[in-house]
Design a protein around this motif. Structure first.
Motif, PDB file in Angstrom:
ATOM      1  N   GLU A 171     -23.543  -2.354  -4.175  1.00 31.30           N
ATOM      2  CA  GLU A 171     -24.172  -1.709  -5.323  1.00 31.30           C
ATOM      3  C   GLU A 171     -23.136  -1.237  -6.333  1.00 31.30           C
ATOM      4  N   PHE A 172     -22.049  -0.684  -5.835  1.00 32.65           N
ATOM      5  CA  PHE A 172     -20.988  -0.234  -6.740  1.00 32.65           C
ATOM      6  C   PHE A 172     -20.355  -1.414  -7.474  1.00 32.65           C
ATOM      7  N   ARG A 173     -20.145  -2.527  -6.762  1.00 30.96           N
ATOM      8  CA  ARG A 173     -19.582  -3.721  -7.411  1.00 30.96           C
ATOM      9  C   ARG A 173     -20.524  -4.256  -8.490  1.00 30.96           C
ATOM     10  N   ASP A 174     -21.817  -4.283  -8.203  1.00 33.78           N
ATOM     11  CA  ASP A 174     -22.780  -4.771  -9.192  1.00 33.78           C
ATOM     12  C   ASP A 174     -22.808  -3.871 -10.431  1.00 33.78           C
ATOM     13  N   SER A 175     -22.683  -2.560 -10.212  1.00 37.62           N
ATOM     14  CA  SER A 175     -22.648  -1.664 -11.371  1.00 37.62           C
ATOM     15  C   SER A 175     -21.392  -1.874 -12.205  1.00 37.62           C
ATOM     16  N   LEU A 176     -20.274  -2.142 -11.559  1.00 40.91           N
ATOM     17  CA  LEU A 176     -19.042  -2.432 -12.309  1.00 40.91           C
ATOM     18  C   LEU A 176     -19.166  -3.733 -13.084  1.00 40.91           C
ATOM     19  N   ARG A 177     -19.771  -4.742 -12.486  1.00 41.92           N
ATOM     20  CA  ARG A 177     -19.980  -5.999 -13.206  1.00 41.92           C
ATOM     21  C   ARG A 177     -20.911  -5.809 -14.396  1.00 41.92           C
ATOM     22  N   ALA A 178     -21.925  -4.950 -14.220  1.00 42.82           N
ATOM     23  CA  ALA A 178     -22.835  -4.678 -15.345  1.00 42.82           C
ATOM     24  C   ALA A 178     -22.107  -3.966 -16.469  1.00 42.82           C
ATOM     25  N   MET A 179     -21.187  -3.065 -16.112  1.00 42.70           N
ATOM     26  CA  MET A 179     -20.406  -2.389 -17.156  1.00 42.70           C
ATOM     27  C   MET A 179     -19.529  -3.367 -17.915  1.00 42.70           C
ATOM     28  N   LEU A 180     -18.929  -4.313 -17.207  1.00 45.97           N
ATOM     29  CA  LEU A 180     -18.106  -5.311 -17.896  1.00 45.97           C
ATOM     30  C   LEU A 180     -18.953  -6.235 -18.759  1.00 45.97           C
ATOM     31  N   ALA A 181     -20.173  -6.525 -18.301  1.00 43.93           N
ATOM     32  CA  ALA A 181     -21.037  -7.431 -19.068  1.00 43.93           C
ATOM     33  C   ALA A 181     -21.739  -6.741 -20.234  1.00 43.93           C
ATOM     34  N   ASP A 182     -21.682  -5.413 -20.287  1.00 48.94           N
ATOM     35  CA  ASP A 182     -22.344  -4.673 -21.373  1.00 48.94           C
ATOM     36  C   ASP A 182     -21.536  -4.826 -22.652  1.00 48.94           C
ATOM     37  N   SER A 183     -22.089  -5.533 -23.590  1.00 53.83           N
ATOM     38  CA  SER A 183     -21.401  -5.766 -24.867  1.00 53.83           C
ATOM     39  C   SER A 183     -21.759  -4.742 -25.930  1.00 53.83           C
ATOM     40  N   LYS A 184     -22.736  -3.900 -25.667  1.00 55.52           N
ATOM     41  CA  LYS A 184     -23.147  -2.913 -26.665  1.00 55.52           C
ATOM     42  C   LYS A 184     -22.234  -1.698 -26.668  1.00 55.52           C
ATOM     43  N   THR A 185     -21.717  -1.336 -25.478  1.00 60.36           N
ATOM     44  CA  THR A 185     -20.835  -0.170 -25.392  1.00 60.36           C
ATOM     45  C   THR A 185     -19.411  -0.576 -25.755  1.00 60.36           C
ATOM     46  N   LYS A 186     -18.835   0.181 -26.668  1.00 57.77           N
ATOM     47  CA  LYS A 186     -17.470  -0.100 -27.104  1.00 57.77           C
ATOM     48  C   LYS A 186     -16.489   0.560 -26.150  1.00 57.77           C
ATOM     49  N   ARG A 187     -15.589  -0.249 -25.563  1.00 56.02           N
ATOM     50  CA  ARG A 187     -14.571   0.266 -24.660  1.00 56.02           C
ATOM     51  C   ARG A 187     -13.225  -0.279 -25.088  1.00 56.02           C
ATOM     52  N   ASP A 188     -12.200   0.557 -24.907  1.00 54.63           N
ATOM     53  CA  ASP A 188     -10.852   0.100 -25.243  1.00 54.63           C
ATOM     54  C   ASP A 188     -10.276  -0.719 -24.091  1.00 54.63           C
ATOM     55  N   LEU A 189      -9.092  -1.249 -24.307  1.00 58.17           N
ATOM     56  CA  LEU A 189      -8.477  -2.142 -23.319  1.00 58.17           C
ATOM     57  C   LEU A 189      -8.168  -1.407 -22.014  1.00 58.17           C
ATOM     58  N   GLY A 190      -7.770  -0.122 -22.116  1.00 58.55           N
ATOM     59  CA  GLY A 190      -7.451   0.636 -20.908  1.00 58.55           C
ATOM     60  C   GLY A 190      -8.658   0.817 -20.003  1.00 58.55           C
ATOM     61  N   ASP A 191      -9.832   1.087 -20.616  1.00 59.31           N
ATOM     62  CA  ASP A 191     -11.039   1.238 -19.814  1.00 59.31           C
ATOM     63  C   ASP A 191     -11.425  -0.072 -19.133  1.00 59.31           C
ATOM     64  N   ILE A 192     -11.290  -1.172 -19.870  1.00 54.44           N
ATOM     65  CA  ILE A 192     -11.640  -2.474 -19.299  1.00 54.44           C
ATOM     66  C   ILE A 192     -10.718  -2.821 -18.127  1.00 54.44           C
ATOM     67  N   LEU A 193      -9.422  -2.564 -18.277  1.00 57.11           N
ATOM     68  CA  LEU A 193      -8.479  -2.850 -17.197  1.00 57.11           C
ATOM     69  C   LEU A 193      -8.745  -1.962 -15.981  1.00 57.11           C
ATOM     70  N   SER A 194      -9.105  -0.706 -16.234  1.00 55.86           N
ATOM     71  CA  SER A 194      -9.420   0.197 -15.131  1.00 55.86           C
ATOM     72  C   SER A 194     -10.657  -0.276 -14.381  1.00 55.86           C
ATOM     73  N   ILE A 195     -11.675  -0.729 -15.118  1.00 55.61           N
ATOM     74  CA  ILE A 195     -12.884  -1.230 -14.463  1.00 55.61           C
ATOM     75  C   ILE A 195     -12.573  -2.485 -13.655  1.00 55.61           C
ATOM     76  N   GLN A 196     -11.771  -3.376 -14.217  1.00 56.96           N
ATOM     77  CA  GLN A 196     -11.417  -4.591 -13.500  1.00 56.96           C
ATOM     78  C   GLN A 196     -10.604  -4.298 -12.243  1.00 56.96           C
ATOM     79  N   SER A 197      -9.692  -3.321 -12.315  1.00 58.01           N
ATOM     80  CA  SER A 197      -8.911  -2.956 -11.132  1.00 58.01           C
ATOM     81  C   SER A 197      -9.807  -2.357 -10.045  1.00 58.01           C
ATOM     82  N   THR A 198     -10.729  -1.483 -10.450  1.00 55.54           N
ATOM     83  CA  THR A 198     -11.661  -0.909  -9.487  1.00 55.54           C
ATOM     84  C   THR A 198     -12.559  -1.982  -8.893  1.00 55.54           C
ATOM     85  N   LEU A 199     -12.952  -2.948  -9.720  1.00 56.90           N
ATOM     86  CA  LEU A 199     -13.789  -4.041  -9.226  1.00 56.90           C
ATOM     87  C   LEU A 199     -13.043  -4.888  -8.204  1.00 56.90           C
ATOM     88  N   ALA A 200     -11.767  -5.145  -8.438  1.00 55.06           N
ATOM     89  CA  ALA A 200     -10.980  -5.933  -7.486  1.00 55.06           C
ATOM     90  C   ALA A 200     -10.824  -5.189  -6.158  1.00 55.06           C
TER      91      ALA A 200
END
Length: 298
Positions: A171-200
Motif C-alpha cells: 500500500e505504501f509503494r502504491d501511494s508513492l507511485r501515485a505521488m510520482l504519477a500526479d502531474s497536478k501537484t508541483k514538486r521540485d527535484l529534491g522532493d521527486i528524488l526523495s520519493i524515488q529513493s523511498t520507493l526503491a
C-alpha cells in the motif's frame, strides 16, 4: 377498566406489532417508525448493526472453523535397516518413489560396503502431507524402520507478520507511485528524488518479504523427511562364531600392519646396526688380544 378509546388504541398497537413481526424478516434490523426523530433512527440502525455483528461472532465462535489458518513446519527423522546386499536397491527404490509423488528430492548419498566400513545411505526430501503415507509405505516395503521421530514447529505468527508487512509495504509503494504519477501537484527535484529513493527502499523491503514468505511456504506446505539407511548386522552360525569371523575378516589387515611395523623397525634400526657391527668387531679383537697378553704373563 380502561375507556373504550384507550382500549381500541391498545388493540390497534398490538395488531400493528404482530403484523410487523410477521412481515419483517428476522435478520435485518426493523425500520424505525416515522414519528421517531433522526437521532433515534441512527441509534436504532447502529444497534441493529451491532446486534448483527454479535450474532455473526456467536455463530462463528462455537462450531465453525477458526478464521486463522495454522502453518506448521513438520519434520520426520527416520532410521531404516536393510542387509548390505539389498541396501543400494532399497535406497534407489525410495528415491525413485519420490519422483512419482509430489515430492522434492533435496539430497541423496550412498556409501557401499567395504572391508573397512559397512555400507550406509541417506535421503532428504520435502513431501506434500497427502503423499507422506505413500512414501512411508514404500519405505516399509523395502527396509525395516527402526526409529521414526516427528517434530512440529508452529510458523503461524511468522506467516501473519510477513503477510501484514507485505500488505503495508504494498500500500505504501502504491501511494508513492501515485505521488510520482500526479502531474497536478508541483514538486521540485529534491522532493521527486526523495520519493524515488523511498520507493526503491520500499520495493527492496517488499522483495525481502516475498523471499521470506516463499521460504515459509516451503517449510509449511510440505513435510521434511530425512531417511538414514544402515546395513543390518547378520551373525552366521550364532554369536560364538562372530569373533572368529571378525578375526578372519581382519586377518589381512592385521598382517599388513605387522609387516609395515617390521619394515619400519628395520628402517629405523639399520643405521644403528651398520654402526654397531664395526664397533663390536673392533672390541672383540681388542678383547682377544688382551686375553692372549694376559695368558702369556701368567
Amino acid at each position: 377498566m380502561l375507556p373504550l378509546s384507550r382500549t381500541a388504541a391498545v388493540l390497534l398497537l398490538a395488531l400493528t406489532i404482530g403484523c410487523t413481526r410477521n412481515e419483517v424478516p428476522p435478520m435485518p434490523a426493523p425500520a424505525p417508525a416515522p414519528a421517531m426523530g433522526a437521532s433515534r433512527a441512527s441509534l436504532s440502525k447502529a444497534a441493529g448493526g451491532e446486534r448483527a455483528r454479535s450474532v455473526m461472532a456467536e455463530s462463528a465462535a462455537p462450531g465453525a472453523e477458526p478464521p486463522a489458518q495454522r502453518f506448521l513446519a513438520v519434520r520426520h527423522d527416520l532410521s531404516a535397516e536393510v542387509t548390505s546386499e539389498q541396501l543400494p536397491a532399497a535406497w534407489a527404490t525410495v528415491r525413485d518413489l519420490c519422483g512419482t509423488l509430489r515430492c522434492e528430492l533435496l539430497s541423496s548419498a550412498l556409501q557401499r560396503e567395504t572391508p573397512q566400513q559397512p555400507g550406509h545411505a541417506s535421503l532428504e526430501m520435502r513431501v506434500l502431507p497427502a503423499d507422506v503415507e505413500a512414501l512411508l509405505g514404500g519405505l516399509s516395503g523395502v527396509a525395516q524402520v527402526v526409529s521414526h521421530n516427528t517434530t512440529s514447529e508452529d510458523k503461524t505468527a511468522e506467516v501473519i507478520d510477513v503477510e501484514a508487512h507485505i500488505k503495508n509495504r504494498t500500500e505504501f509503494r502504491d501511494s508513492l507511485r501515485a505521488m510520482l504519477a500526479d502531474s497536478k501537484t508541483k514538486r521540485d527535484l529534491g522532493d521527486i528524488l526523495s520519493i524515488q529513493s523511498t520507493l526503491a527502499d520500499t520495493q527492496a523491503q517488499l522483495d525481502s518479504g516475498a523471499t521470506q514468505r516463499k521460504v515459509l511456504e516451503q517449510q509449511t506446505s510440505k513435510q521434511h523427511l530425512t531417511i538414514n539407511f544402515a546395513a543390518k548386522r547378520v551373525l552366521v552360525g550364532g554369536t560364538s562364531y562372530s569373533p572368529i569371523r571378525g578375526a578372519l575378516r581382519n586377518a589381512g589387515a592385521v598382517l599388513a600392519e605387522s609387516v609395515g611395523a617390521l619394515i619400519t623397525f628395520v628402517a629405523v634400526a639399520l643405521p644403528w646396526l651398520l654402526l654397531a657391527v664395526p664397533v663390536l668387531w673392533v672390541g672383540r679383537l681388542l678383547w682377544r688380544r688382551r686375553a692372549r697378553t694376559q695368558k702369556r704373563i701368567d
